[in-house]
Design a protein around this motif. Structure first.
Motif, PDB file in Angstrom:
ATOM      1  N   UNK A  80     -10.961 -52.043  39.711  1.00 50.33           N
ATOM      2  CA  UNK A  80     -12.367 -52.030  39.307  1.00 50.33           C
ATOM      3  C   UNK A  80     -12.652 -53.159  38.305  1.00 50.33           C
ATOM      4  N   UNK A  81     -13.862 -53.724  38.373  1.00 50.26           N
ATOM      5  CA  UNK A  81     -14.288 -54.708  37.374  1.00 50.26           C
ATOM      6  C   UNK A  81     -14.408 -54.030  36.010  1.00 50.26           C
ATOM      7  N   UNK A  82     -14.144 -54.806  34.942  1.00 52.25           N
ATOM      8  CA  UNK A  82     -14.177 -54.264  33.580  1.00 52.25           C
ATOM      9  C   UNK A  82     -14.964 -55.202  32.679  1.00 52.25           C
ATOM     10  N   UNK A  83     -15.782 -54.595  31.816  1.00 54.62           N
ATOM     11  CA  UNK A  83     -16.427 -55.312  30.722  1.00 54.62           C
ATOM     12  C   UNK A  83     -15.953 -54.631  29.448  1.00 54.62           C
ATOM     13  N   UNK A  84     -15.071 -55.302  28.691  1.00 52.80           N
ATOM     14  CA  UNK A  84     -14.409 -54.648  27.558  1.00 52.80           C
ATOM     15  C   UNK A  84     -14.747 -55.355  26.255  1.00 52.80           C
ATOM     16  N   UNK A  85     -15.142 -54.569  25.296  1.00 53.36           N
ATOM     17  CA  UNK A  85     -15.434 -55.091  23.971  1.00 53.36           C
ATOM     18  C   UNK A  85     -14.484 -54.429  22.982  1.00 53.36           C
ATOM     19  N   UNK A  86     -13.654 -55.229  22.355  1.00 55.05           N
ATOM     20  CA  UNK A  86     -12.697 -54.695  21.382  1.00 55.05           C
ATOM     21  C   UNK A  86     -12.450 -55.739  20.313  1.00 55.05           C
ATOM     22  N   UNK A  87     -12.000 -55.280  19.163  1.00 56.44           N
ATOM     23  CA  UNK A  87     -11.806 -56.179  18.028  1.00 56.44           C
ATOM     24  C   UNK A  87     -10.699 -57.186  18.296  1.00 56.44           C
ATOM     25  N   UNK A  88     -10.830 -58.338  17.640  1.00 57.31           N
ATOM     26  CA  UNK A  88      -9.734 -59.295  17.634  1.00 57.31           C
ATOM     27  C   UNK A  88      -8.517 -58.636  16.998  1.00 57.31           C
ATOM     28  N   UNK A  89      -7.349 -58.924  17.546  1.00 57.37           N
ATOM     29  CA  UNK A  89      -6.116 -58.441  16.920  1.00 57.37           C
ATOM     30  C   UNK A  89      -5.770 -57.004  17.222  1.00 57.37           C
ATOM     31  N   UNK A  90      -6.292 -56.435  18.331  1.00 54.19           N
ATOM     32  CA  UNK A  90      -5.958 -55.052  18.670  1.00 54.19           C
ATOM     33  C   UNK A  90      -5.206 -54.941  20.002  1.00 54.19           C
ATOM     34  N   UNK A  91      -4.769 -56.073  20.549  1.00 53.35           N
ATOM     35  CA  UNK A  91      -3.942 -56.024  21.753  1.00 53.35           C
ATOM     36  C   UNK A  91      -4.668 -56.332  23.039  1.00 53.35           C
ATOM     37  N   UNK A  92      -5.767 -57.115  22.975  1.00 53.63           N
ATOM     38  CA  UNK A  92      -6.537 -57.410  24.199  1.00 53.63           C
ATOM     39  C   UNK A  92      -5.709 -58.190  25.222  1.00 53.63           C
ATOM     40  N   UNK A  93      -4.879 -59.144  24.752  1.00 54.01           N
ATOM     41  CA  UNK A  93      -4.137 -59.985  25.703  1.00 54.01           C
ATOM     42  C   UNK A  93      -3.244 -59.139  26.598  1.00 54.01           C
TER      43      UNK A  93
END
Length: 416
Positions: A80-93
């Protein structure tokens, strides 16, 4: 499809036994905040990932998924497509790298995934994370950015490549030349999507999307989502799963202060901060290239070790500075906003805005270089009379408090 309970238990037991045989890095003893600890209690084994990928995850030192990883990984695995908003430095990569690596079939010699980022430094860093996570999988990962040899990239694409991490202009150049074939690339990730969808990049992004198959999956990640992102979502994403972990915009482990100074007092104030703070590594931001170089010279004259980096430097020089700073060869780095996007150096515990930024978005990305992945950090802002309105506006827009700097700062606020 869910497996029976007995099969899941057997898989978990097998993975636990196998995990115990791996050479794992020592646990990081530093305090971690709710940005990464407020999880549902999931384990990486719960996602039924390939054994070779789990090996890379544990060897990288990841023990349990962070909140953004818990939200993102299982949904991304469904396609599924995702639009994710999360803080820098919380493990997005890792939140997007793990499902993308899981989907790649190393037996097929074609580009199956494309990760787009806005800067060369972030491309190098992201590709390194992907290579470490996928080190046991036989996945060939290529990084390609502007400012490097096009001939070398063309030669590299003569061999099998499964995943490309790129800045938009370079990969469009390679694909338009018929060198990079994206017709079977079914996963597109856009990290720092707000920057990628600025007028500078958006036409290039749309050209690239037209080259992907119709059944592609698009994953968007960023800390800030301006209007351009919504327009892109409505045009290109199919019923995207929305993730928003941004009730509070700044990192919980970050303490923010301001010092009210005259312009001519800034260098003296910086010298005082260096002498009083327990700096592991610091990043000092200026608003222009000229001021970066002038300040770096002043810092060196004060007797402190200092590197500097900005967008007008030769790419080879930038790469060397980034590599050496990341490896701890120097304590302080003076830079322009080149370094605000996604750069993850966990040893950085102090960020100093020598020049205060004009926008809340830039402020958020700058201070997000400290206090990463749930650790403690400090941001100090040098504020002139002209900056006072920007300070108030940024506090209001980010719903955060930037306090007057005290005579002495408690080490426990930013040092483990």
């Amino acid at each position: 499809m869910a497996q029976p309970a007995q099969a899941l238990q057997a898989t978990a037991a097998h993975n636990e036994d196998w995990k115990s045989k791996l050479k794992l890095p020592a646990k990081d003893p530093r305090i971690q905040t709710e940005d990464v600890t407020a999880t549902k209690g999931n384990e990486f084994e719960d996602y039924l990932l390939k054994r070779e990928l789990l090996a890379g995850i544990y060897e990288k030192g990841f023990e349990k998924p962070s909140p953004i990883q818990e939200e993102s990984i299982p949904i991304a695995l469904t396609g599924r497509d995702i639009l994710a908003r999360a803080k820098n430095g919380t493990g997005k990569t890792a939140a997007f790298s793990i499902p993308v690596l899981e989907k790649i079939d190393a037996s097929r010699e074609e580009i199956q995934a494309l990760i787009l980022v806005p800067t060369r430094e972030l491309a190098l860093q992201t590709s390194q994370v992907c290579k470490e996570l996928g080190k046991h999988m036989g996945v060939e990962i290529m990084v390609t950015t502007g400012g490097t040899s096009l001939r070398d990239d063309i030669v590299r694409l003569g061999s099998p490549v499964h995943m490309v991490v790129a800045t938009p202009g370079r990969i469009l150049d390679l694909s338009s030349k018929g060198v990079a074939n994206l017709s079977n690339c079914r996963v597109l990730v856009m990290d720092e999507a707000d920057k990628l969808l600025s007028p500078e990049f958006q036409p290039v992004i749309e050209d690239l999307i037209r080259q992907l198959p119709k059944d592609r999956q698009i994953l968007l990640y960023s800390a800030t989502f301006p209007v351009g992102v919504k327009q892109f979502k409505d045009k290109f994403l199919k019923k995207p799963y929305i993730i928003n972990l941004m009730e509070q915009l700044t990192l919980k482990g970050l303490t923010q202060y301001y010092a009210f100074v005259e312009e001519k007092q800034k260098v003296h104030c910086l010298n005082t901060l260096f002498s009083k703070l327990s700096i592991n590594q610091s990043i000092i931001f200026c608003n222009s290239v000229n001021r970066v170089e002038l300040l770096a010279k002043k810092v060196t004259e004060l007797g402190y070790s200092c590197f500097y980096i900005h967008a007008k430097m030769m790419q080879s020089h930038r790469n060397r500075v980034f590599h050496d700073f990341r490896n701890g060869h120097c304590r302080n780095l003076v830079c322009s906003d080149l370094f605000t996007r996604g750069i993850d150096i966990q040893a950085v515990n102090v960020v100093i805005n020598f020049d205060f930024p004009k926008s809340s978005e830039t402020y958020l990305h700058r201070v997000g270089r400290s206090g990463r992945f749930g650790h403690l950090g400090l941001a100090v802002n040098l504020i002139t009379y002209e900056d006072r309105h920007s300070l108030y506006r940024i506090e209001q827009e980010l719903s955060t408090e930037i306090q007057p700097i005290p005579a002495a700062i408690d080490r426990q606020l930013y040092c483990a």
